[in-house]
Design a protein around this motif. Structure first.
Motif, mmCIF file in Angstrom:
data_model
loop_
_atom_site.group_PDB
_atom_site.id
_atom_site.type_symbol
_atom_site.label_atom_id
_atom_site.label_comp_id
_atom_site.label_asym_id
_atom_site.label_seq_id
_atom_site.Cartn_x
_atom_site.Cartn_y
_atom_site.Cartn_z
ATOM 1 N N PRO A 156 -21.774 -39.286 -14.830
ATOM 2 C CA PRO A 156 -21.209 -40.043 -13.703
ATOM 3 C C PRO A 156 -19.968 -40.841 -14.082
ATOM 4 N N ALA A 157 -19.919 -41.329 -15.330
ATOM 5 C CA ALA A 157 -18.749 -42.101 -15.767
ATOM 6 C C ALA A 157 -17.497 -41.224 -15.777
ATOM 7 N N VAL A 158 -17.665 -39.953 -16.161
ATOM 8 C CA VAL A 158 -16.534 -39.023 -16.171
ATOM 9 C C VAL A 158 -16.099 -38.718 -14.740
ATOM 10 N N VAL A 159 -17.069 -38.558 -13.855
ATOM 11 C CA VAL A 159 -16.748 -38.306 -12.446
ATOM 12 C C VAL A 159 -15.952 -39.469 -11.865
ATOM 13 N N ARG A 160 -16.343 -40.692 -12.229
ATOM 14 C CA ARG A 160 -15.612 -41.868 -11.731
ATOM 15 C C ARG A 160 -14.186 -41.880 -12.259
ATOM 16 N N ALA A 181 -8.087 -34.185 -24.419
ATOM 17 C CA ALA A 181 -7.635 -35.085 -25.481
ATOM 18 C C ALA A 181 -8.723 -36.082 -25.861
ATOM 19 N N ASP A 182 -9.553 -36.459 -24.869
ATOM 20 C CA ASP A 182 -10.638 -37.410 -25.123
ATOM 21 C C ASP A 182 -11.928 -36.722 -25.576
ATOM 22 N N ALA A 183 -11.871 -35.376 -25.734
ATOM 23 C CA ALA A 183 -13.031 -34.591 -26.188
ATOM 24 C C ALA A 183 -14.237 -34.750 -25.265
ATOM 25 N N VAL A 184 -13.987 -34.806 -23.958
ATOM 26 C CA VAL A 184 -15.071 -34.902 -22.975
ATOM 27 C C VAL A 184 -15.701 -33.526 -22.796
ATOM 28 N N VAL A 185 -17.029 -33.463 -22.828
ATOM 29 C CA VAL A 185 -17.746 -32.191 -22.735
ATOM 30 C C VAL A 185 -17.790 -31.711 -21.286
ATOM 31 N N LEU A 186 -17.548 -30.430 -21.095
ATOM 32 C CA LEU A 186 -17.639 -29.825 -19.767
ATOM 33 C C LEU A 186 -19.088 -29.778 -19.290
ATOM 34 N N PRO A 187 -19.318 -29.819 -17.969
ATOM 35 C CA PRO A 187 -20.686 -29.718 -17.453
ATOM 36 C C PRO A 187 -21.398 -28.463 -17.937
ATOM 37 N N GLY A 188 -20.658 -27.351 -18.066
ATOM 38 C CA GLY A 188 -21.271 -26.102 -18.506
ATOM 39 C C GLY A 188 -21.259 -25.906 -20.004
ATOM 40 N N GLY A 189 -20.803 -26.906 -20.738
ATOM 41 C CA GLY A 189 -20.783 -26.804 -22.190
ATOM 42 C C GLY A 189 -19.596 -26.042 -22.744
ATOM 43 N N GLY A 190 -18.588 -25.770 -21.909
ATOM 44 C CA GLY A 190 -17.415 -25.043 -22.372
ATOM 45 C C GLY A 190 -16.586 -25.845 -23.357
ATOM 46 N N ALA A 191 -15.665 -25.151 -24.017
ATOM 47 C CA ALA A 191 -14.879 -25.796 -25.064
ATOM 48 C C ALA A 191 -13.665 -26.535 -24.532
ATOM 49 N N LYS A 192 -13.204 -26.189 -23.331
ATOM 50 C CA LYS A 192 -11.948 -26.771 -22.864
ATOM 51 C C LYS A 192 -11.935 -26.925 -21.352
ATOM 52 N N TRP A 193 -11.399 -28.057 -20.901
ATOM 53 C CA TRP A 193 -11.206 -28.287 -19.474
ATOM 54 C C TRP A 193 -9.979 -27.521 -18.995
ATOM 55 N N HIS A 194 -10.059 -27.011 -17.769
ATOM 56 C CA HIS A 194 -8.930 -26.359 -17.113
ATOM 57 C C HIS A 194 -8.737 -27.009 -15.740
ATOM 58 N N PRO A 195 -7.570 -26.842 -15.135
ATOM 59 C CA PRO A 195 -7.360 -27.428 -13.805
ATOM 60 C C PRO A 195 -8.450 -27.055 -12.808
ATOM 61 N N ASN A 196 -8.921 -25.798 -12.867
ATOM 62 C CA ASN A 196 -9.970 -25.373 -11.940
ATOM 63 C C ASN A 196 -11.286 -26.112 -12.188
ATOM 64 N N SER A 197 -11.540 -26.494 -13.454
ATOM 65 C CA SER A 197 -12.755 -27.256 -13.760
ATOM 66 C C SER A 197 -12.726 -28.592 -13.031
ATOM 67 N N VAL A 198 -11.563 -29.249 -13.086
ATOM 68 C CA VAL A 198 -11.406 -30.544 -12.421
ATOM 69 C C VAL A 198 -11.472 -30.367 -10.906
ATOM 70 N N ARG A 199 -10.826 -29.302 -10.416
ATOM 71 C CA ARG A 199 -10.816 -29.039 -8.973
ATOM 72 C C ARG A 199 -12.243 -28.843 -8.446
ATOM 73 N N THR A 200 -13.075 -28.150 -9.229
ATOM 74 C CA THR A 200 -14.463 -27.913 -8.820
ATOM 75 C C THR A 200 -15.229 -29.221 -8.679
ATOM 76 N N ILE A 201 -15.056 -30.126 -9.656
ATOM 77 C CA ILE A 201 -15.745 -31.417 -9.589
ATOM 78 C C ILE A 201 -15.239 -32.234 -8.407
#
Length: 208
Positions: A156-160, A181-201
């Motif tokens: 939830p902190a990441v969502v905020r 850059a902050d090494a935040v883990v993806l919900p699905g455990g993936g290695a890297k965030w992409h624009p679509n990952s953020v768009r989905t959230i």
């Protein structure tokens, strides 16, 4: 030109620092005929840009209530080159300028843009290096038999944080770069965030 004069000190006991910054910006504003609106973050660290003052400034710039963000010294804005590069990206896309008096960064001028672009290129190299290290670390962990979990939901902190950054005008790509850059883990455990990952959230937040 309407500008936001942004001031910051790390502790509230450094009020003289605010005065010095204000004096530098005032002198430049007088020379160039700027109209200045002041925003400050007193007692706030420069390690990132999660500060009330800079968030308010970015919202004003996005709404075209000001034409430029001006600081006396770049480290008053951010001590992170990656964060600064993201601000430059937002500025270019939204049509406002960035001026840091101490380093001659001024995206209203060709020379200032050149300096800013060089810094942005270095930041891009830094992000790619971090991404490569993250992949290598995950591969090494898997090779040792360490389970890389797949969390069912995002912290939830990441969502905020994502919600706050979107309100401040950051693009999906900018947010993804920052999370990497902050090494935040993806919900699905993936290695890297992409624009679509953020768009989905963001889409999920809109449905809540």
């Amino acid at each position: 030109m309407r500008v936001i004069g942004y001031l910051r000190v790390s502790t509230i006991t450094q009020e003289h620092g605010l005065d010095a910054q204000r004096a530098s910006i005032t002198a430049e504003a007088k020379r160039r005929g700027w109209q200045v609106e002041w925003i400050e973050d007193a007692g706030k660290s420069g390690k990132d840009i999660d500060r009330p003052g800079i968030t308010a400034a970015l919202a004003m710039l996005k709404a075209r209530e000001a034409d430029a963000l001006v600081v006396a010294k770049l480290d008053r804005l951010s001590r992170s080159l990656a964060d600064f590069a993201r601000l430059l990206e937002s500025a270019a896309k939204q049509g406002w300028s960035v001026v840091a008096l101490d380093l001659g960064i001024d995206t209203t001028t060709p020379t200032g843009k050149l300096v800013a672009n060089v810094m942005a290129a270095v930041a891009q190299w830094e992000r790619e290096t971090i991404g490569l290290r993250t992949k290598e670390a995950l591969a090494a962990a898997k090779a040792k038999g360490v389970h890389v979990g797949r969390p069912q939901g995002q912290d939830p902190a990441v969502v905020r944080r994502i919600r706050r950054w979107r309100k401040a005008g950051m693009t999906y790509r900018t947010i993804a770069d920052r999370l990497n850059a902050d090494a935040v883990v993806l919900p699905g455990g993936g290695a890297k965030w992409h624009p679509n990952s953020v768009r989905t959230i963001c889409a999920r937040m809109a449905r809540i």
